[in-house]
Design a protein around this motif. Structure first.
Motif, short mmCIF file in Angstrom:
data_model
loop_
_atom_site.label_atom_id
_atom_site.label_comp_id
_atom_site.label_asym_id
_atom_site.label_seq_id
_atom_site.Cartn_x
_atom_site.Cartn_y
_atom_site.Cartn_z
N GLU A 25 0.48 -11.05 -8.98
CA GLU A 25 1.18 -9.82 -8.60
C GLU A 25 0.35 -8.60 -8.97
O GLU A 25 0.26 -7.64 -8.19
N ASN A 29 -1.07 -5.89 -6.33
CA ASN A 29 -0.82 -4.45 -6.47
C ASN A 29 -2.12 -3.67 -6.38
O ASN A 29 -2.17 -2.62 -5.73
N GLN A 32 -3.24 -3.60 -2.77
CA GLN A 32 -2.42 -2.70 -1.97
C GLN A 32 -2.74 -1.24 -2.29
O GLN A 32 -2.78 -0.39 -1.38
N GLN A 33 -2.99 -0.92 -3.54
CA GLN A 33 -3.37 0.44 -3.90
C GLN A 33 -4.69 0.82 -3.24
O GLN A 33 -4.86 1.94 -2.75
#
Length: 82
Positions: A25, A29, A32-33
């Motif tokens: 996860e 993240n 995605q950032q």
């Protein structure tokens, strides 16, 4: 031997699964950032390039950009990439 006590507890498969899920996860993240930053940079680049287009070519530039948006939308809806 009691394997539920430290340090043996760190080898508990349930703990490892939870740890792996947290790591995955966290990686997701970060990815995605980065994707969001790439999108913001692309919009910034678009705006900078648009400012450089002469008034006589602005309509042509906008038509080309809208055609590309439509092409990308078609790809997202199952169209082909050509």
């Amino acid at each position: 031997m009691n394997y539920n006590t430290y340090p043996y507890g760190i080898f508990n498969p349930q703990y490892l699964s939870q740890f792996q899920a947290q790591q995955m996860e966290a990686q997701r993240n970060l990815e995605q950032q980065k994707n969001i930053c790439d999108m913001v940079k692309a919009i910034s680049d678009f705006c900078e390039a648009a400012r450089k287009v002469d008034a006589d070519y602005q309509q042509t530039a906008m038509n080309c950009c809208l055609a590309e948006v439509l092409r990308q939308a078609a790809i997202d809806n199952g169209g082909n990439r050509t």
